[in-house]
Write an enzyme that holds these catalytic residues in place. Structure first.
Site, PDB file in Angstrom:
ATOM      1  N   GLU A   1     -25.161  23.655   1.905  1.00 61.84           N
ATOM      2  CA  GLU A   1     -26.326  24.020   2.721  1.00 61.84           C
ATOM      3  C   GLU A   1     -26.052  25.231   3.610  1.00 61.84           C
ATOM      4  O   GLU A   1     -25.979  25.130   4.847  1.00 61.84           O
ATOM      5  CB  GLU A   1     -26.787  22.817   3.539  1.00 61.84           C
TER       6      GLU A   1
ATOM      7  N   GLU B   1     -29.685  16.747  -3.674  1.00 62.10           N
ATOM      8  CA  GLU B   1     -29.777  15.548  -2.824  1.00 62.10           C
ATOM      9  C   GLU B   1     -31.230  15.109  -2.790  1.00 62.10           C
ATOM     10  O   GLU B   1     -32.074  15.793  -2.213  1.00 62.10           O
ATOM     11  CB  GLU B   1     -29.299  15.865  -1.405  1.00 62.10           C
TER      12      GLU B   1
HETATM   13  C1  GAL Z   1     -27.959  17.106   3.898  1.00 61.13           C
HETATM   14  C2  GAL Z   1     -26.477  17.390   3.706  1.00 61.13           C
HETATM   15  C3  GAL Z   1     -25.704  16.139   3.418  1.00 61.13           C
HETATM   16  C4  GAL Z   1     -26.070  15.072   4.365  1.00 61.13           C
HETATM   17  C5  GAL Z   1     -27.548  14.816   4.314  1.00 61.13           C
HETATM   18  C6  GAL Z   1     -27.977  13.753   5.304  1.00 61.13           C
HETATM   19  O1  GAL Z   1     -28.555  18.084   4.666  1.00 61.13           O
HETATM   20  O2  GAL Z   1     -26.250  18.304   2.690  1.00 61.13           O
HETATM   21  O3  GAL Z   1     -24.333  16.430   3.529  1.00 61.13           O
HETATM   22  O4  GAL Z   1     -25.689  15.468   5.629  1.00 61.13           O
HETATM   23  O5  GAL Z   1     -28.232  15.981   4.607  1.00 61.13           O
HETATM   24  O6  GAL Z   1     -27.884  14.189   6.624  1.00 61.13           O
END
Ligand code: GAL
Length: 689
Positions: free
Chosen positions: A151, A316
């Site tokens: 990110e 994700e």
């Molecule tokens: C995303 C990140 C993950 C985890 C997730 C939940 O932004 O890439 O590592 O932190 O959010 O907070």
């Protein structure tokens, strides 16, 4: 051939953290994933110390062991570079690698993304860890691709370290060559800001009322973007040397102060995104999103992702409640919502969906950011839903590689996005129009794309679109105007809103008749303009039978003399001191037409334009849906795939007017039918039948 996003397959994955779990769980976890259709995992994005536990000491055994197991059970792996979380030994010994707040106070070890892109030491340490990881792991048969960092520009997208000031000076010297040119571009005559030595220039620092010179801040934002892109390229150039043929490089998420499009073109094979529609239901964000479209607003983000990569992945995908121990509190996705959000991603062009995360973490900041499984790891409802999603994925394999189709586009560009961040007048018009265009298109089931402008683009990038909105191109360059002229001349329809063309690329206002460089194309003159104020009577614009309420801003237009043959006044202000003044002028230009609308695009105005320009509800002959459902269309080999997504917690009735095949069960259907709460449908329609 690539293992994911290869045009042939829809694939499921998840994020896994072997370093969080006792080794004896690994094999069982991987086998359980495979049993429910998860074929890819992402690992190692925060695990620098597992490879370089102390400075210069490299050990590969931890991930070697894990990859060996992955290979044994048949799990494919996306390996990450670990640079989002530098180790304690590094930040302690070299505090200059840390990012700082605007007053130079360093962000210390203990969270993440606390480094800066410009520290020569961090760049060197990055080069070493990426070289070591890629040269060791990239050839492993289980590894199918790489994620760079994690990110980029998330958490913080501003940087104020000493290294950033030094690099900012280099960036500015390259751009302006002389201080005279820089002083001119930044308008430093104003408030006696003239620079006489490059060393006097810094990244923005605390100023009275946070009113740092806006032309400087605009350049600073461009600088951050260039720094982030350069940092990603530094890594991808190294990884590229080692990856196997067919393996890929990506990164996850789209964040601010970053030209994600250039980053994609320079360094990545495709973009992946992190999709968390449940933010719409978090404690902090509930109000903001409930006034709009809640989780459906994520389709706007997915349109952005699609504009960087027509077919993309989700690294994700929401699979549980969101929450850190310090912020955010959201409910667990309700039965059906995980599927809904997954299909929302797919509808917009995702062929790979990886759930965040397999098990919920039992330690640290993210104990409430739930994965598929809860702390105990027992089978649960969400795991069951993943299995069902897999079944659905099996039934829609044929859509892999298909493209989202839209005949309407909204044009954007980073100069205007960044200018709007620091100019509240610009921001106010942009916010309303961007949101309203999206909502009007959504509610009327009019698929829409974003297209990003830059000086290298040609009008062919617009030629697929019948109608293009460029709501408020405040900043314009001659090249961009030439491209717009070409698009319209070749038959396109361009719709512009108020405040177009009044700034140049430095963000300074032009000393010209407005709309500046757009005068020729629009045949419009703007002798006067004003903001609307909360206490004022509502401003009304008459356009034939439609009476539009103008908000935020109004340009009072005049038709340019001598252009009567091509231009027409279509709308007039009906009240206030400018009653009878033109508010909408259209000009035919070559084969096409341009509309200059003197205000912002409210939902009502956006709907009116879509309707009057004949692009609203292009599929009404095929499907009739309630407003609460989203319609998206992907196309491949002459077949159209209609995605219908019900965001409502109640069932809805839809009308399938032509015979279509429900891909989930392979059964043809036509007529009225009920969709369940949070239900999704993928319908195949063969135009040629
Ligand atoms: C995303 C990140 C993950 C985890 C997730 C939940 O932004 O890439 O590592 O932190 O959010 O907070």
């Amino acid at each position: 051939m690539r293992k994911i996003l290869n045009g042939n397959q829809m694939v499921l994955g998840t994020c896994y953290y072997p370093e969080h779990w006792p080794e004896h769980l690994w094999e069982e976890d991987l086998r359980r994933m495979l049993a429910c259709g998860i074929k890819v995992i992402r690992i190692a994005e925060f695990a620098w110390s597992k490879i370089e536990p102390t400075e210069g000491e490299f050990t590969y055994t931890f991930f070697d062991k894990f990859l060996e197991l992955a290979e044994k059970v048949g799990m494919q792996v996306i390996f990450c570079t670990p640079t989002a979380t530098p180790p304690a030994w590094l930040t302690e010994k070299y505090p200059e690698v840390l990012n700082a707040n605007i007053d130079g106070v360093l962000y210390r070890h203990g969270a993440r993304r606390h480094y800066n892109y410009n520290s020569p030491i961090y760049r060197e340490k990055t080069r070493i860890i990426v070289e070591k990881s890629a040269s060791h792991y990239a050839s492993h048969p289980a590894v199918i691709g790489w994620q760079i960092d994690n990110e980029i520009n998330c958490e913080k997208d501003v940087f104020y370290s000493e290294s950033d000031s030094a690099a900012f000076r280099v960036f500015l010297r390259e751009k302006y060559e002389t201080l005279e040119k820089l002083n001119r571009a930044w308008g430093t005559n104003f408030w006696n800001q003239t620079y006489t030595d490059w060393e006097e220039i810094h990244v923005p620092r605390t100023t009275y009322s946070d009113s740092t010179n806006p032309h400087e801040v605009l350049d600073y934002t461009r600088f951050i973007s260039a720094s982030a892109r350069g940092y990603v390229k530094l890594q991808s150039d190294i990884v590229r040397k080692y990856i196997k043929p067919g393996d890929f490089i990506t990164t996850n998420g789209l964040f601010g102060n970053l030209d994600n499009h250039k980053m994609r073109e320079e360094s990545l094979d495709f973009m992946t995104y992190d999709s968390y529609p449940n933010f719409a239901y978090t404690k902090e964000d509930y109000e903001r999103f409930s006034r709009t479209m809640q989780d459906r607003m994520w389709s706007k983000n997915l349109m952005e992702v699609r504009s960087t990569s027509p077919v993309f992945g989700i690294m994700e995908q929401q699979s549980g409640a969101n929450g850190w121990n310090t912020r955010m509190a959201a409910p667990t996705p309700k039965p059906g919502q995980m599927t809904l959000w997954t299909m929302q991603s797919v509808a917009h062009g995702a062929d790979f969906i990886s759930f965040f995360r397999w098990r919920t973490c039992t330690m640290g900041t993210e104990i409430y950011w739930h994965g598929i499984l809860d702390y105990s790891g027992r089978d649960n409802r969400r795991l069951q839903e993943v299995k069902d999603i897999y079944k659905k994925f099996q039934s829609i394999q044929q859509i892999a590689g298909s493209r989202y189709m839209a005949q309407v586009a909204v044009l954007k560009d980073y100069d205007n996005i960044w200018d709007a961040q620091l100019d509240v007048w610009h921001q106010d018009v942009e916010k309303v129009s961007q949101q309203s265009l999206f909502i009007a298109a959504q509610k009327s089931h009019t698929p829409m794309d974003y297209v990003y402008m830059d000086d290298e683009k040609t009008s062919t990038s617009l030629s697929d679109y019948t109608v293009v909105f460029y709501p408020h191109p405040t900043i314009l360059s001659p090249d961009r105007v030439r491209m717009l002229e070409e698009y319209v001349a070749q038959g396109g329809t361009l719709v512009l809103g108020c405040r177009s063309g009044y700034k140049d690329m430095t963000g300074q206002c032009v000393m010209d008749r407005l709309p500046g460089l757009l005068q020729n194309l629009t045949a419009v003159d703007i002798p006067e303009y004003t903001r609307t104020c909360p206490g004022d009577e509502p401003v009304l614009i008459r356009w034939e039978d439609d009476l539009l309420k103008a908000e935020v801003f109004t340009d009072q237009l005049a038709a340019q003399g001598g252009r009567e043959k091509t231009s027409r006044i279509l709308g007039m202000y009906e009240n206030c001191y400018f009653t009878g003044t033109p508010a909408l002028i259209s000009n035919s230009y070559g084969e096409g037409r341009v509309y200059y609308y003197g205000s912002v695009f409210t939902e009502q105005a956006a709907e009116t334009f879509l309707r009057k320009l004949g692009v609203k509800k292009p599929y009404k002959e095929l499907l009739e849906l309630p407003e609460g459902c989203e319609l998206a269309v992907r196309e491949k080999d002459g077949k159209q795939y209609f995605f219908v997504l019900n965001y409502k917690k109640e069932p809805v009735q839809i009308h399938v007017r032509r015979r279509m095949k429900n891909l989930y069960d392979g059964i043809d259907l036509q007529g009225w039918m009920q969709m369940e709460a949070y239900g999704t449908l993928v319908l195949e329609y063969n135009r040629n039948m």
